[in-house]
Design a protein around this motif. Structure first.
Motif, PDB file in Angstrom:
ATOM      1  N   GLY A 117      11.514   5.360   8.441  1.00  0.00           N
ATOM      2  CA  GLY A 117      10.168   4.978   8.827  1.00  0.00           C
ATOM      3  C   GLY A 117       9.389   6.010   9.612  1.00  0.00           C
ATOM      4  N   SER A 118       9.935   7.234   9.783  1.00  0.00           N
ATOM      5  CA  SER A 118       9.234   8.304  10.493  1.00  0.00           C
ATOM      6  C   SER A 118       9.028   9.484   9.548  1.00  0.00           C
ATOM      7  CB  SER A 118      10.024   8.756  11.717  1.00  0.00           C
ATOM      8  OG  SER A 118      10.097   7.715  12.655  1.00  0.00           O
ATOM      9  N   PHE A 119       7.828  10.021   9.549  1.00  0.00           N
ATOM     10  CA  PHE A 119       7.441  10.994   8.536  1.00  0.00           C
ATOM     11  C   PHE A 119       6.864  12.256   9.162  1.00  0.00           C
ATOM     12  CE2 PHE A 119       6.970   6.646   7.119  1.00  0.00           C
ATOM     13  CZ  PHE A 119       7.740   6.638   5.969  1.00  0.00           C
ATOM     14  N   ARG A 120       7.039  13.381   8.438  1.00  0.00           N
ATOM     15  CA  ARG A 120       6.499  14.677   8.865  1.00  0.00           C
ATOM     16  C   ARG A 120       5.962  15.379   7.620  1.00  0.00           C
ATOM     17  NH1 ARG A 120       8.344  18.389  13.121  1.00  0.00           N
ATOM     18  NH2 ARG A 120      10.097  16.976  13.381  1.00  0.00           N
ATOM     19  N   ALA A 121       4.890  16.154   7.801  1.00  0.00           N
ATOM     20  CA  ALA A 121       4.315  16.918   6.695  1.00  0.00           C
ATOM     21  C   ALA A 121       5.263  18.037   6.275  1.00  0.00           C
ATOM     22  CB  ALA A 121       2.975  17.514   7.114  1.00  0.00           C
ATOM     23  N   VAL A 122       5.276  18.340   4.999  1.00  0.00           N
ATOM     24  CA  VAL A 122       6.034  19.468   4.473  1.00  0.00           C
ATOM     25  C   VAL A 122       5.159  20.706   4.668  1.00  0.00           C
ATOM     26  CG1 VAL A 122       7.027  20.504   2.397  1.00  0.00           C
ATOM     27  CG2 VAL A 122       7.273  18.045   2.814  1.00  0.00           C
ATOM     28  N   PRO A 123       5.613  21.656   5.506  1.00  0.00           N
ATOM     29  CA  PRO A 123       4.766  22.806   5.846  1.00  0.00           C
ATOM     30  C   PRO A 123       4.306  23.627   4.644  1.00  0.00           C
ATOM     31  CG  PRO A 123       6.688  22.726   7.270  1.00  0.00           C
ATOM     32  CD  PRO A 123       6.889  21.691   6.198  1.00  0.00           C
ATOM     33  N   PHE A 174       4.842  15.694  -0.298  1.00  0.00           N
ATOM     34  CA  PHE A 174       3.896  16.033   0.766  1.00  0.00           C
ATOM     35  C   PHE A 174       4.423  15.705   2.158  1.00  0.00           C
ATOM     36  CE2 PHE A 174       1.223  15.717  -2.957  1.00  0.00           C
ATOM     37  CZ  PHE A 174       0.421  16.833  -2.830  1.00  0.00           C
ATOM     38  N   LEU A 175       5.306  14.720   2.264  1.00  0.00           N
ATOM     39  CA  LEU A 175       5.912  14.319   3.534  1.00  0.00           C
ATOM     40  C   LEU A 175       7.421  14.310   3.375  1.00  0.00           C
ATOM     41  CD1 LEU A 175       3.740  11.172   4.469  1.00  0.00           C
ATOM     42  CD2 LEU A 175       3.546  13.455   5.446  1.00  0.00           C
ATOM     43  N   THR A 176       8.121  14.403   4.500  1.00  0.00           N
ATOM     44  CA  THR A 176       9.562  14.132   4.532  1.00  0.00           C
ATOM     45  C   THR A 176       9.771  12.914   5.416  1.00  0.00           C
ATOM     46  OG1 THR A 176       9.904  15.601   6.424  1.00  0.00           O
ATOM     47  CG2 THR A 176      10.253  16.546   4.225  1.00  0.00           C
ATOM     48  N   GLU A 177      10.809  12.142   5.120  1.00  0.00           N
ATOM     49  CA  GLU A 177      11.157  11.016   5.980  1.00  0.00           C
ATOM     50  C   GLU A 177      12.266  11.495   6.901  1.00  0.00           C
ATOM     51  OE1 GLU A 177      11.740   6.197   5.889  1.00  0.00           O
ATOM     52  OE2 GLU A 177      11.715   7.285   3.995  1.00  0.00           O
ATOM     53  N   SER A 223       2.370  -1.757   3.998  1.00  0.00           N
ATOM     54  CA  SER A 223       1.918  -0.838   2.955  1.00  0.00           C
ATOM     55  C   SER A 223       1.706   0.575   3.482  1.00  0.00           C
ATOM     56  CB  SER A 223       0.661  -1.365   2.260  1.00  0.00           C
ATOM     57  OG  SER A 223      -0.427  -1.386   3.132  1.00  0.00           O
ATOM     58  N   ALA A 224       1.471   0.741   4.787  1.00  0.00           N
ATOM     59  CA  ALA A 224       1.382   2.089   5.354  1.00  0.00           C
ATOM     60  C   ALA A 224       2.717   2.812   5.167  1.00  0.00           C
ATOM     61  CB  ALA A 224       0.993   2.035   6.830  1.00  0.00           C
ATOM     62  N   TYR A 225       3.804   2.111   5.423  1.00  0.00           N
ATOM     63  CA  TYR A 225       5.136   2.690   5.200  1.00  0.00           C
ATOM     64  C   TYR A 225       5.318   3.018   3.714  1.00  0.00           C
ATOM     65  CZ  TYR A 225       6.683   1.308   9.896  1.00  0.00           C
ATOM     66  OH  TYR A 225       6.837   1.175  11.256  1.00  0.00           O
ATOM     67  N   ASP A 226       4.947   2.075   2.854  1.00  0.00           N
ATOM     68  CA  ASP A 226       5.112   2.270   1.406  1.00  0.00           C
ATOM     69  C   ASP A 226       4.326   3.478   0.907  1.00  0.00           C
ATOM     70  OD1 ASP A 226       6.744   0.030   1.315  1.00  0.00           O
ATOM     71  OD2 ASP A 226       5.130  -1.307   0.658  1.00  0.00           O
ATOM     72  N   ASN A 269       1.929  16.866  11.491  1.00  0.00           N
ATOM     73  CA  ASN A 269       2.596  18.103  11.911  1.00  0.00           C
ATOM     74  C   ASN A 269       3.769  17.781  12.822  1.00  0.00           C
ATOM     75  OD1 ASN A 269       0.789  19.563  10.411  1.00  0.00           O
ATOM     76  ND2 ASN A 269      -0.390  20.296  12.164  1.00  0.00           N
ATOM     77  N   ASP A 270       3.632  16.736  13.610  1.00  0.00           N
ATOM     78  CA  ASP A 270       4.736  16.177  14.385  1.00  0.00           C
ATOM     79  C   ASP A 270       5.129  14.871  13.709  1.00  0.00           C
ATOM     80  OD1 ASP A 270       4.734  18.176  16.428  1.00  0.00           O
ATOM     81  OD2 ASP A 270       2.961  17.213  17.287  1.00  0.00           O
ATOM     82  N   VAL A 271       6.312  14.407  13.971  1.00  0.00           N
ATOM     83  CA  VAL A 271       6.802  13.173  13.351  1.00  0.00           C
ATOM     84  C   VAL A 271       5.973  11.981  13.830  1.00  0.00           C
ATOM     85  CG1 VAL A 271       8.792  11.621  13.158  1.00  0.00           C
ATOM     86  CG2 VAL A 271       9.139  14.086  13.128  1.00  0.00           C
ATOM     87  N   ASN A 272       5.531  11.177  12.879  1.00  0.00           N
ATOM     88  CA  ASN A 272       4.836   9.925  13.169  1.00  0.00           C
ATOM     89  C   ASN A 272       5.441   8.834  12.315  1.00  0.00           C
ATOM     90  OD1 ASN A 272       2.453  10.043  15.052  1.00  0.00           O
ATOM     91  ND2 ASN A 272       2.072  11.861  13.812  1.00  0.00           N
ATOM     92  N   ASN A 273       5.573   7.660  12.898  1.00  0.00           N
ATOM     93  CA  ASN A 273       6.153   6.563  12.126  1.00  0.00           C
ATOM     94  C   ASN A 273       5.064   5.783  11.394  1.00  0.00           C
ATOM     95  OD1 ASN A 273       5.041   4.716  13.977  1.00  0.00           O
ATOM     96  ND2 ASN A 273       6.909   4.625  15.172  1.00  0.00           N
ATOM     97  N   GLY A 274       5.500   4.866  10.556  1.00  0.00           N
ATOM     98  CA  GLY A 274       4.567   4.062   9.778  1.00  0.00           C
ATOM     99  C   GLY A 274       3.625   3.252  10.638  1.00  0.00           C
TER     100      GLY A 274
END
Length: 75
Positions: free
Chosen positions: A60-66, A53-56, A40-43, A17-22
């Motif tokens: 290397g930082s990802f957030r869920a697509v609401p 499902f996520l946006t970058e 592989s977590a990043y991949d 829900n908040d941005v988290n990196n790999g």
């Protein structure tokens, strides 16, 4: 118990829900007992970006697509 399934569970639980990196993703998965290498977590996160499902947010930082609804099944 695939890497994609582990990350989908994190999405469902609000981890992204908040941005988290790999690296944060890797550490959380490791804490939960998942066995995967840090790169592989990043991949796997990027695969979920391609599936919508996520946006970058930044490299290397990802957030869920609401608007995406994620259901996880316990087996």
């Amino acid at each position: 118990d695939t890497p994609e399934g582990w990350i989908a569970r994190l999405i469902a639980e609000g981890f992204f829900n908040d941005v988290n990196n790999g690296n944060s993703t890797f550490n959380e998965l490791k804490r939960r007992g998942a066995k995967l290498a840090k790169p592989s977590a990043y991949d796997w996160c990027r695969r979920l970006v391609r599936k919508g499902f996520l946006t970058e947010e930044t490299k290397g930082s990802f957030r869920a697509v609401p608007s995406m609804k994620v259901n996880s099944l316990e087996r």
